[in-house]
Design an enzyme around this catalytic site. Structure first.
Site, short mmCIF file in Angstrom:
data_model
loop_
_atom_site.label_atom_id
_atom_site.label_comp_id
_atom_site.label_asym_id
_atom_site.label_seq_id
_atom_site.Cartn_x
_atom_site.Cartn_y
_atom_site.Cartn_z
N HIS A 111 1.00 -1.33 0.02
CA HIS A 111 -0.05 0.09 0.02
C HIS A 111 0.76 1.22 0.14
O HIS A 111 0.33 2.30 -0.13
CB HIS A 111 -1.09 0.08 1.28
N ASP B 137 -2.25 2.05 -4.63
CA ASP B 137 -3.38 2.69 -4.01
C ASP B 137 -4.74 1.53 -4.20
O ASP B 137 -4.46 0.75 -4.98
CB ASP B 137 -3.81 3.99 -4.48
#
Length: 430
Positions: A401, A405
């Site tokens: 992450h 995204d």
């Protein structure tokens, strides 16, 4: 220097003899005689060399790859006295990534092993001595019996002691308890631990491959911001495609059409549409890779290995299936090389072959994402307003992450779902 100078004269005589040069024949004969003596002396010194040159050869640890400096001598495949052929494996070296064979350099009989099982060895380390003639070698039969322990000699007979009257001990009278009375049983604490006996436990050292896998996976958890997103795929069309063309596919390409090739092609399409998933963080930079090397996780008895499909974007269904079958066979046999597992930009792990319904796979560093496939289960689904049974599979994407995204991750997984449910999209590129 004396022999070199005279030997040059001999060469001159043999190539361009001069008239009237008979006077030089005598020293040339002397030189030839001295050279013959010299040759005989050299032959005598080689045949009686202390190193046994000519009959004894040494089997050494081979080169194991640029990133591997040492390994553990896992097991011997032969015993002293066994006959071996040239290039026949006699021992196995276990490294952080693969198991490497130590082959016999010549045909002969194993005289002795120099190293021991469990030793840490490096490339060039001597493992065994092999006699090409087999002379002076006796076959040693394996024996599991331990050498008998030396028994201590019996102690000398003790002298008989004279019986002495034992002193009388005054005893107090014991009062009898009435019948029916008994002591209460001891109370056991609820917090008391009941540990299993040590005889029912075994302590086995971890293999180098298992330690390497454990270290890499823990580093992945400590380094990446791991997040997993899920989706489900209707496998009806892909399974029908395989059922309709499996015979023709085997007849033309010589390999069975499986489901893995469909997911590899779907992953290639998704990586091309979401290149950030194929990228990786390097310090303060992002490295975008304009090639797609897909790692296929393969479980083996010794641990998890991830052979790589090179340039998967250029492979068709048949080439993908052939390459996967070849790499999986090498991984199971332990003959896969370091180069065949190096690199990789994205990983596919199929836990469905073991019956896994749902899981959250862990990223294989230095990649940024991994796709998890699972078992196919017939479940009721609503199709066109009607409830019908469909073969469904859960798929999972674990991603870093820090780089990817949630939007890109969901789009990536959605693309795989769309391609698997309708493989015609690959032909039309839609």
């Amino acid at each position: 220097m004396h022999y070199t100078r005279v030997f040059a004269n001999v060469r001159t005589f043999s190539h361009s003899p001069r008239a009237g040069s008979m006077a030089t024949l005598i020293p040339k004969r002397e030189v030839l005689a001295s050279l013959q003596q010299n040759v005989c002396m050299q032959m005598w010194s080689r045949s009686f060399s202390s190193s046994g040159e000519g009959d004894l050869v040494e089997a050494v640890v081979p080169y194991m790859g640029e990133s591997i400096s040492d390994g553990t001598l896992a097991a011997f495949l032969k015993k002293p006295g066994d006959r071996v052929e040239i290039d026949e494996p006699i021992a196995q070296i276990e490294t952080d990534k693969v198991t490497i064979d130590v082959n016999s350099p010549e045909a002969g009989v194993i005289q002795e092993f120099i190293a021991k099982e469990g030793d840490t060895v490096e490339p060039g380390t001597k493992v065994a001595i092999i006699s090409k003639s087999g002379e002076g070698v006796t076959h040693v039969a394996p024996s599991d019996e331990k050498p008998p322990r030396k028994t201590a000699p019996p102690p000398p007979p003790a002298e008989e002691k004279k019986e002495e009257p034992s002193p009388k001990v005054e005893t107090t009278p014991v009062t009898e308890r009435p019948k029916g009375s008994h002591f209460p049983p001891p109370k056991t604490s609820d917090t008391e631990l009941h540990l299993p006996p040590k005889e029912r436990e075994r302590r086995v050292p971890m293999t180098r491959l298992r330690k390497r896998v454990a270290t890499r996976l823990k580093d992945s958890q400590n380094t990446f911001a791991l997040l997993t997103t899920f989706n489900e795929v209707d496998m009806t069309n892909l399974m029908k495609l395989r059922s309709d063309y499996k015979d023709a596919f085997v007849k033309k390409h010589g390999v069975k059409l499986g489901l893995m090739s469909g997911f590899v092609k779907a992953a290639v399409s998704a990586l091309q549409k979401q290149p950030i998933v194929n990228a990786v963080i390097d310090g303060d930079d992002i490295i975008y890779r304009d090639y797609i090397d897909i790692s296929i996780a393969v479980g083996t008895p010794k641990g998890l290995v991830v052979p790589v499909l090179r340039h998967a974007e250029n492979l068709n269904f048949a080439e993908v299936e052939k390459e996967i079958n070849s790499l999986a066979k090498k991984a199971s046999d332990g003959t896969i090389s370091i180069d065949e597992m190096a690199g990789g930009t994205f990983t596919i792990s199929n836990g469905g072959v073991y019956g896994s319904l749902l899981s959250t796979p862990i990223i294989n560093p230095p990649q940024s994402a991994i796709l998890g496939m699972h078992s196919i289960v017939s479940r009721p689904m609503v199709v066109g307003g009607n409830v019908v049974a469909r073969p469904m599979m859960y798929i999972a994407l674990t991603y870093d992450h820090r780089l990817i995204d949630g939007r890109e991750a969901v789009f990536f997984l959605r693309r795989i779902k769309d391609v698997v449910e309708d493989p015609r999209r690959l032909l039309l590129d839609v």
